[in-house]
Write an enzyme that holds these catalytic residues in place. Structure first.
Site, PDB file in Angstrom:
ATOM      1  N   ARG A  44      33.254  44.212  39.995  1.00  0.00           N
ATOM      2  CA  ARG A  44      34.374  43.355  39.662  1.00  0.00           C
ATOM      3  C   ARG A  44      33.970  41.902  39.915  1.00  0.00           C
ATOM      4  NH1 ARG A  44      34.161  41.148  43.795  1.00  0.00           N
ATOM      5  NH2 ARG A  44      35.951  39.908  43.233  1.00  0.00           N
ATOM      6  N   GLY A  45      34.850  41.010  39.484  1.00  0.00           N
ATOM      7  CA  GLY A  45      34.514  39.597  39.460  1.00  0.00           C
ATOM      8  C   GLY A  45      34.079  39.250  38.049  1.00  0.00           C
ATOM      9  N   ALA A  46      34.684  38.202  37.480  1.00  0.00           N
ATOM     10  CA  ALA A  46      34.458  37.902  36.062  1.00  0.00           C
ATOM     11  C   ALA A  46      32.982  37.780  35.693  1.00  0.00           C
ATOM     12  CB  ALA A  46      35.232  36.631  35.678  1.00  0.00           C
ATOM     13  N   ARG A  89      38.720  45.641  30.363  1.00  0.00           N
ATOM     14  CA  ARG A  89      39.587  44.737  31.136  1.00  0.00           C
ATOM     15  C   ARG A  89      39.898  43.527  30.261  1.00  0.00           C
ATOM     16  NH1 ARG A  89      38.745  43.608  37.246  1.00  0.00           N
ATOM     17  NH2 ARG A  89      41.010  43.521  37.048  1.00  0.00           N
ATOM     18  N   GLN A 202      40.544  42.711  48.297  1.00  0.00           N
ATOM     19  CA  GLN A 202      39.205  42.197  48.022  1.00  0.00           C
ATOM     20  C   GLN A 202      38.792  41.120  49.025  1.00  0.00           C
ATOM     21  OE1 GLN A 202      41.622  42.580  45.704  1.00  0.00           O
ATOM     22  NE2 GLN A 202      40.795  43.126  43.695  1.00  0.00           N
ATOM     23  N   ASP A 243      39.108  33.864  36.277  1.00  0.00           N
ATOM     24  CA  ASP A 243      38.786  34.908  35.304  1.00  0.00           C
ATOM     25  C   ASP A 243      38.898  34.410  33.870  1.00  0.00           C
ATOM     26  OD1 ASP A 243      38.577  37.847  36.670  1.00  0.00           O
ATOM     27  OD2 ASP A 243      39.756  36.456  37.869  1.00  0.00           O
ATOM     28  N   ASN A 253      43.572  33.740  37.504  1.00  0.00           N
ATOM     29  CA  ASN A 253      42.781  34.252  38.625  1.00  0.00           C
ATOM     30  C   ASN A 253      43.581  35.360  39.306  1.00  0.00           C
ATOM     31  OD1 ASN A 253      40.330  34.087  40.222  1.00  0.00           O
ATOM     32  ND2 ASN A 253      41.591  33.312  41.882  1.00  0.00           N
ATOM     33  N   LYS A 254      42.991  35.963  40.309  1.00  0.00           N
ATOM     34  CA  LYS A 254      43.619  37.091  41.000  1.00  0.00           C
ATOM     35  C   LYS A 254      45.056  36.766  41.398  1.00  0.00           C
ATOM     36  CE  LYS A 254      42.146  40.342  41.627  1.00  0.00           C
ATOM     37  NZ  LYS A 254      42.309  41.560  40.785  1.00  0.00           N
TER      38      LYS A 254
END
Length: 355
Positions: A44-46, A89, A202, A243, A253-254
């Site tokens: 995970r993570g763009a 995603r 996270q 993201d 973003n998250k």
């Protein structure tokens, strides 16, 4: 910890869902395994899912070209696999960016008759996937240096960050955490406050782990403690990853990032975003048009097998929110620091990276 490694014919991924207590690697020999790992946040993570997708396309091309069908049919099969991988995603633009970058190269090479068989296709994709990975490592270092310029002459900096924008989220040393690591190396950083980042933690499982292992002082807090920390004067600046960023400078973003930005505005605390050019969506102007991924209800009422709420109630679980550009103090990129007017500075960035 290495989180992404290509070892022909396997893509090896660190399963981040098992951190911090268990270091477990997934050996992907099928592009569907890569898609599942992206969907389930094992990787995970763009930037990291962009890198993983590039390698996943090698596996997709390998499967598509194993048949005895004509090369044109093999290509059609590969394109179908690529689109399925791309859709795992919807919010993080780096995933689509990496897939489209490879597909554009493939189609141009087909048009020029530069590749005419499966072996040539696989070799072409492999070289490009490896280049995407190398490029991400270099971009991370450049962002770290650029971000540090915002803090020249400052010391004992206390930084707040949200989710994980570190080495685990990229192919390199991180976006937001890359800047933090640079400040620490310069002796300017006093402490990092890390939001735990509900519902999947996270920040607690990944960011706190990364910083602790690097010997960077870190204090973990629940998300709803951020306002208290700001009110008490414990935070000098906030830095997060992204993201997707629009041409107006709106930032996806998250989930929880928007709330931090609102709080930062009230407490007069600078709010910084660190992201490479691949996170910018140059086709999208307004943040309200960014597709927001809605995730499974189980992530909220259940955690690691422990039920924390009734399972038959309504659950709202957006994976991301959008921070309007007017709440963003600056955007840190590998090309330097972008400041308002964002439409102008992002247009200049686009002209540099799309020559």
């Amino acid at each position: 910890m290495i989180n992404i490694e290509w070892k022909q014919p396997e893509l090896i991924l660190l399963d981040q869902t098992k951190l911090p207590t268990d270091i477990h690697y997934i050996r992907c020999t099928d592009w569907r395994q890569v898609a599942e790992a992206i969907k389930m946040l094992r990787v995970r993570g763009a930037p990291a899912i962009g890198v993983a997708a590039g390698y996943g396309l090698i596996l997709a091309a390998t499967e598509a070209t194993q048949s005895n069908h004509p090369f044109s049919e093999q290509l059609s099969q590969f394109y179908e696999f690529a689109e399925e991988l791309k859709e795992t995603r919807p919010t993080a633009i780096n995933l689509a960016w990496a897939v489209d970058r490879v597909l554009t190269l493939v189609k141009a090479s087909i048009s020029d008759n530069a590749i005419t068989n499966g072996e040539a296709l696989i070799n072409l994709i492999t070289k490009e996937a490896e280049e995407i990975h190398r490029e991400d490592i270099a971009l991370n270092h450049a962002m770290a240096k650029a971000g540090a310029t915002l803090f020249e002459g400052q010391s004992n900096i206390r930084m707040l960050t949200h989710c994980n924008a570190g080495a685990l989220a990229t192919g390199g040393l991180g976006t937001a955490l890359g800047v933090i690591r640079e400040l620490h190396a310069n002796g300017q950083l006093e402490r990092v406050y890390a939001d735990e980042t509900r519902p999947l933690l996270q920040g607690a499982r990944l960011t706190a782990l990364e910083l602790h292992e690097d010997g960077i002082p870190v204090t973990l807090q629940t998300d709803n403690m951020a306002a208290y920390a700001m009110q008490q004067g414990l935070i000098d600046a906030i830095i997060v990853g992204a993201d997707r960023i629009t041409t107006k400078g709106d930032v996806a973003n998250k989930i929880g990032t928007y709330g931090l930005a609102v709080l930062a505005k009230h407490h007069n605390i600078p709010f910084y975003v660190a992201a490479p050019y691949s996170t910018f969506d140059f086709t999208l102007q307004d943040g309200k048009d960014i597709p927001i991924e809605m995730r499974m209800a189980e992530e909220v009422w259940n955690f690691h097998g422990i039920q924390t709420a009734p399972s038959d109630i309504g659950i709202l679980n957006p994976a991301f929110d959008v921070t309007p550009h007017e709440l963003v103090t600056a955007i840190i990129t590998e090309q330097g620091v972008l400041k308002p007017d964002y439409e102008a500075s992002i247009a200049e960035l686009q002209s540099k990276v799309q020559k």
